[in-house]
Every structure is written in C-alpha cells, then in structure tokens.
Design a protein around this motif. Structure first.
Motif, PDB file in Angstrom:
ATOM      1  N   LEU A 293       0.818  -1.215   0.000  1.00 30.65           N
ATOM      2  CA  LEU A 293       0.000   0.000   0.000  1.00 30.65           C
ATOM      3  C   LEU A 293       0.850   1.262   0.000  1.00 30.65           C
ATOM      4  O   LEU A 293       0.549   2.231  -0.704  1.00 30.65           O
ATOM      5  CB  LEU A 293      -0.924   0.013   1.230  1.00 30.65           C
ATOM      6  CG  LEU A 293      -1.970  -1.106   1.317  1.00 30.65           C
ATOM      7  CD1 LEU A 293      -2.716  -1.012   2.643  1.00 30.65           C
ATOM      8  CD2 LEU A 293      -2.945  -1.007   0.141  1.00 30.65           C
ATOM      9  N   HIS A 294       1.950   1.226   0.783  1.00 34.87           N
ATOM     10  CA  HIS A 294       2.744   2.442   0.920  1.00 34.87           C
ATOM     11  C   HIS A 294       4.151   2.086   1.404  1.00 34.87           C
ATOM     12  O   HIS A 294       4.329   1.114   2.148  1.00 34.87           O
ATOM     13  CB  HIS A 294       2.078   3.405   1.921  1.00 34.87           C
ATOM     14  CG  HIS A 294       2.724   4.757   1.980  1.00 34.87           C
ATOM     15  ND1 HIS A 294       2.659   5.652   0.934  1.00 34.87           N
ATOM     16  CD2 HIS A 294       3.459   5.369   2.955  1.00 34.87           C
ATOM     17  CE1 HIS A 294       3.311   6.754   1.270  1.00 34.87           C
ATOM     18  NE2 HIS A 294       3.812   6.606   2.484  1.00 34.87           N
ATOM     19  N   VAL A 295       5.125   2.890   0.969  1.00 40.28           N
ATOM     20  CA  VAL A 295       6.509   2.702   1.404  1.00 40.28           C
ATOM     21  C   VAL A 295       7.030   4.036   1.933  1.00 40.28           C
ATOM     22  O   VAL A 295       6.998   5.044   1.226  1.00 40.28           O
ATOM     23  CB  VAL A 295       7.412   2.216   0.252  1.00 40.28           C
ATOM     24  CG1 VAL A 295       8.861   2.076   0.727  1.00 40.28           C
ATOM     25  CG2 VAL A 295       6.910   0.889  -0.306  1.00 40.28           C
ATOM     26  N   VAL A 306       7.258  -0.473   5.267  1.00 38.60           N
ATOM     27  CA  VAL A 306       6.321  -0.875   4.218  1.00 38.60           C
ATOM     28  C   VAL A 306       4.980  -1.223   4.850  1.00 38.60           C
ATOM     29  O   VAL A 306       4.915  -1.997   5.813  1.00 38.60           O
ATOM     30  CB  VAL A 306       6.870  -2.091   3.439  1.00 38.60           C
ATOM     31  CG1 VAL A 306       5.868  -2.532   2.374  1.00 38.60           C
ATOM     32  CG2 VAL A 306       8.216  -1.757   2.809  1.00 38.60           C
ATOM     33  N   ILE A 307       3.927  -0.633   4.320  1.00 45.91           N
ATOM     34  CA  ILE A 307       2.564  -0.894   4.804  1.00 45.91           C
ATOM     35  C   ILE A 307       1.881  -1.831   3.811  1.00 45.91           C
ATOM     36  O   ILE A 307       1.860  -1.561   2.605  1.00 45.91           O
ATOM     37  CB  ILE A 307       1.747   0.406   4.925  1.00 45.91           C
ATOM     38  CG1 ILE A 307       2.552   1.504   5.645  1.00 45.91           C
ATOM     39  CG2 ILE A 307       0.426   0.120   5.629  1.00 45.91           C
ATOM     40  CD1 ILE A 307       2.960   1.147   7.041  1.00 45.91           C
ATOM     41  N   VAL A 308       1.360  -2.933   4.335  1.00 43.34           N
ATOM     42  CA  VAL A 308       0.645  -3.891   3.484  1.00 43.34           C
ATOM     43  C   VAL A 308      -0.726  -4.160   4.086  1.00 43.34           C
ATOM     44  O   VAL A 308      -0.934  -3.960   5.285  1.00 43.34           O
ATOM     45  CB  VAL A 308       1.435  -5.213   3.365  1.00 43.34           C
ATOM     46  CG1 VAL A 308       2.799  -4.992   2.735  1.00 43.34           C
ATOM     47  CG2 VAL A 308       1.566  -5.898   4.722  1.00 43.34           C
ATOM     48  N   SER A 339       1.482  -4.217   9.068  1.00 44.57           N
ATOM     49  CA  SER A 339       0.145  -4.403   8.508  1.00 44.57           C
ATOM     50  C   SER A 339      -0.602  -3.074   8.584  1.00 44.57           C
ATOM     51  O   SER A 339      -0.226  -2.159   9.327  1.00 44.57           O
ATOM     52  CB  SER A 339      -0.612  -5.476   9.276  1.00 44.57           C
ATOM     53  OG  SER A 339      -0.866  -5.029  10.602  1.00 44.57           O
ATOM     54  N   GLU A 340      -1.679  -2.967   7.841  1.00 47.94           N
ATOM     55  CA  GLU A 340      -2.458  -1.725   7.797  1.00 47.94           C
ATOM     56  C   GLU A 340      -3.014  -1.381   9.183  1.00 47.94           C
ATOM     57  O   GLU A 340      -2.934  -0.224   9.624  1.00 47.94           O
ATOM     58  CB  GLU A 340      -3.596  -1.898   6.796  1.00 47.94           C
ATOM     59  CG  GLU A 340      -4.268  -0.596   6.398  1.00 47.94           C
ATOM     60  CD  GLU A 340      -5.248  -0.791   5.259  1.00 47.94           C
ATOM     61  OE1 GLU A 340      -5.755   0.229   4.744  1.00 47.94           O
ATOM     62  OE2 GLU A 340      -5.515  -1.963   4.880  1.00 47.94           O
ATOM     63  N   ASP A 374       6.809  -9.771  13.372  1.00 51.15           N
ATOM     64  CA  ASP A 374       7.672  -8.679  12.945  1.00 51.15           C
ATOM     65  C   ASP A 374       9.036  -9.241  12.585  1.00 51.15           C
ATOM     66  O   ASP A 374       9.594 -10.074  13.312  1.00 51.15           O
ATOM     67  CB  ASP A 374       7.818  -7.633  14.065  1.00 51.15           C
ATOM     68  CG  ASP A 374       6.543  -6.854  14.261  1.00 51.15           C
ATOM     69  OD1 ASP A 374       6.302  -6.411  15.398  1.00 51.15           O
ATOM     70  OD2 ASP A 374       5.787  -6.706  13.284  1.00 51.15           O
ATOM     71  N   LEU A 375       9.599  -8.762  11.501  1.00 51.42           N
ATOM     72  CA  LEU A 375      10.930  -9.191  11.064  1.00 51.42           C
ATOM     73  C   LEU A 375      11.972  -8.369  11.798  1.00 51.42           C
ATOM     74  O   LEU A 375      11.958  -7.148  11.731  1.00 51.42           O
ATOM     75  CB  LEU A 375      11.063  -8.986   9.556  1.00 51.42           C
ATOM     76  CG  LEU A 375      12.299  -9.587   8.904  1.00 51.42           C
ATOM     77  CD1 LEU A 375      12.252 -11.101   8.978  1.00 51.42           C
ATOM     78  CD2 LEU A 375      12.414  -9.146   7.453  1.00 51.42           C
ATOM     79  N   THR A 376      12.861  -9.045  12.531  1.00 52.35           N
ATOM     80  CA  THR A 376      13.888  -8.319  13.264  1.00 52.35           C
ATOM     81  C   THR A 376      14.961  -7.822  12.317  1.00 52.35           C
ATOM     82  O   THR A 376      15.109  -8.304  11.198  1.00 52.35           O
ATOM     83  CB  THR A 376      14.560  -9.223  14.316  1.00 52.35           C
ATOM     84  OG1 THR A 376      15.270 -10.267  13.645  1.00 52.35           O
ATOM     85  CG2 THR A 376      13.546  -9.835  15.238  1.00 52.35           C
TER      86      THR A 376
END
Length: 381
Positions: A293-295, A306-308, A339-340, A374-376
């Motif tokens: 959706l947005h970076v 990054v928003i997904v 996430s959104e 969440d990715l560390t």
C-alpha cells in the motif's frame, strides 16, 4: 626413427595444444640429461635438433685455455687451432660427440623427462584456458562423490564442487550432467585446481544469459540478485529500451525461459521483478507477490517502512521471513513490514501511493505460513 619422432611431435602438438617450441625444448633437455648420465656427467654439451630431418646431434662445448685441467670442459689453444687457426684463449669450441648407439639410450633415458615437461606444459595450457573462465558457467559430468566434494569433469580437468557449494535439494550421482559456476582457479604443483559452485548467485545470472537473448546482448540488464539456493531467489531487471518489457523477456513465451532455469536448478522458485531507481517502487516490486500500500523511506539510515494490507502480511514476510529477507538483499534497503491495522495503532499516517496503484499481484499464499510476526533487523540483514 627420425621420421617417427617428427610424427610423434606433430601428434603431441595437435592433441595437447602445446607449442612446438616448448616440446623441442623439452626433448633437447631430456637428451642432454641422457647424455650426461651415460657418457660423462661433467660434460658441457649442446643438442642440435633438426626439425626438418629429425636428426639429433650432440656437441661438447669446451673453453680454449693455455693449460688444460679438465679435458671434458677445456681444450688447449694448440688443439683448438688445429681445428681453426682463428681460435683465441677464452673462445668456446664445439665438437660433435654423438655416440653411435645414442638413439636407443636417449629414447630410454629421456622418456621420463620428456613426459614430465610435456605434462607441465599441458597443465600450463589448461590453467591459461580456465583462468579466463572464472565467473563463467560450464556443463560438467559428475565423476564421483565423497564426504567433502563432488568431482565434476569439465573435459580436460576435474573440478571440485565443495559440500558448502552444493544445493541442499540435490543429490549428485556419477554420470549426472549439470551446469556449474566457476568460482576460483588456482595454480598448484599438481596442476590447476578448479572450484565450482551450484549455490553462487552468479550461476543464476549466467543461466538467464543462456536462456534470454535480450540479457546476453545487453538489451535487458540484471541489476541485482538475492538467492537462497535450492529454495527461492529474486532477480531485478531493467531495460533502457522503453519498447522492451524486461520482466516479460525473462519469463518468455508461456514462461518457457524462466522454466528452463527453474528446471536446471531443480525447482528453485524465482521471482523476477522490475528494477527502479525510486526506492519506493523498487521495494514494493521486490516484495512480490505481496501487494504493497505504501513505502516510507528513511534515506539517512537507508531503511524503509512498508505498509501492506492485513491479509497480505504473512505473504509479504514469507516463510521464516524469507520473502522480506530476499527483498532486503535484492534492494540493499532495510525493510520493516507493518500491517495496515498495526500502522494505524502506531499512528503512522500515510496515503496509499499512487505509483503503487497498478502494483497488483495474484494472491496465493498456499506456500506461505499463516503466522504473522515482525521481522527483526538481524533477520533482514
């Protein structure tokens, strides 16, 4: 015998690819060694090898002196002037000393020396050939496998495929044919030693060059590669020609081109994405097949947020963070995926990027974990 020698010499030149001069030098050195061993160890001799007739003659070289102390190395001035009145002290006289039965003795004694010199010259030819093939791809045949290496024949030489460079989803058996990437060529006392790889990103690049003419001729350029060999890879491609679709060129008609690469890599999944100098677009493309959706870009830290969509979070991260990890390696940007709904909770205000409106990929997370996390930073790097 002389004719046979010339024929054998010509055959070696043709078969081994060694220059005639190198072979003649090896034969002359072998004959000198044979003569000294059988007819006087201290003799200073020279060999004359006639390449037209094959005739071999041996000459003893003696220095002209006033008083002779060693008749094998010296000759008196009076004796020298009997041969030629112009000789002076310090000159070198050459006297033919070819024994009558020297041909047989030379053939027996010199064989080992000639063989050794030919082998050394052959190794030099092989090294010169393969040092130019570093970072290139070749097709080889597996000869044998042990606990440390798979030994792959590349024709004139056997290459080493270390366990660390073998794909985890492959089992190698004798007579298997496979393409390998040459990582290093070393010169050793036993000849050139060649190391190859099946996991190197360069293998993926060379395979696409073989399958995609537009990459080979430079119309399409591979900008970066991120690979976890045997499992999944991502490549970014670009073309300066606006009429050429770089992604489509790599995929090929009905996916034939990329499928050929996948088949060679035994089913390794490959994502082909469009490169961009805009980090927003490039990062969004790199996270394919997830929809972005947005970076948000942080230039100073070279990091992105990054928003997904909520339902795309698992797909964007991938199994054990693989999709995000490969995207980070591909773009060379740190990627933090939100996430959104999480973005709203954190108060991150954003407007869906207009440039990403057309970025829409099929949703298919059958192979993706439903776990969201969440990715560390360590996992990304």
């Amino acid at each position: 015998m002389n004719t046979q020698l010339l024929d054998a010499l010509a055959a070696l030149v043709k078969e081994k690819g060694i220059s005639q001069e190198v072979l003649v030098e090896a034969i002359e050195a072998a004959i000198i060694s044979a003569y000294k061993r059988n007819f006087g160890q201290a003799q200073n001799v020279r060999v004359d090898f006639n390449m037209e007739t094959g005739l071999i003659r041996v000459f003893a070289r003696k220095e002209v002196v006033e008083e002779v102390y060693d008749s094998r190395l010296e000759i008196s001035l009076d004796e020298a002037r009997l041969l030629n009145p112009n000789y002076q002290v310090g000159d070198v006289v050459e006297l033919e000393v070819t024994p009558k039965d020297f041909g047989r003795i030379a053939a027996q004694t010199a064989k080992q020396v000639v063989t050794q010199r030919v082998r050394e010259a052959e190794r030099g030819v092989i090294y010169a050939e393969f040092i130019d093939r570093e970072e290139d791809i070749m097709t080889g045949i597996v000869q044998r496998v042990d606990s440390r290496f798979a030994y792959v024949s590349l024709g004139k030489v056997e290459a080493l495929l270390p366990v660390s460079e073998q794909m985890p989803n492959e089992t190698y058996k004798p007579h298997d044919r496979l393409k390998v990437y040459i990582t290093k060529v070393e010169k050793t006392t036993k000849g050139p030693q060649i190391f190859v790889s099946r996991t190197h990103p360069g293998l993926l690049k060379r395979l696409f060059e073989l399958e995609v003419p537009e990459i080979y001729d430079g119309t399409v350029e591979i900008k970066s590669i991120a690979r976890e060999a045997g499992d999944r890879s991502k490549i970014s491609v670009h073309s300066d020609n606006s009429e050429v679709d770089p992604v489509g060129a790599c995929v090929g008609p009905k996916g034939q081109r990329v499928q050929a690469v996948v088949d060679e890599l035994k089913g390794e999944k490959i994502d082909i994405v469009r490169w961009s100098d805009d980090p927003v677009e490039f990062v969004a493309n790199a996270l394919s097949p997830a929809k972005v959706l947005h970076v948000i870009v942080n230039e100073e830290e070279r990091a992105t947020t990054v928003i997904v969509p909520d339902y795309q979070l698992s797909l964007a991260i991938g199994k054990r963070g693989q999709n995000a990890r490969l995207a980070a390696k591909l773009t060379n940007w740190k990627i933090d995926i939100k996430s959104e709904s999480e973005a709203k909770e954190l108060g991150i205000v954003y407007v869906p990027s207009a440039s990403l409106d057309s970025f829409d990929t099929p949703i298919n997370n059958e192979d993706e974990s439903n776990q969201t996390f969440d990715l560390t930073e360590e996992e990304i790097e």
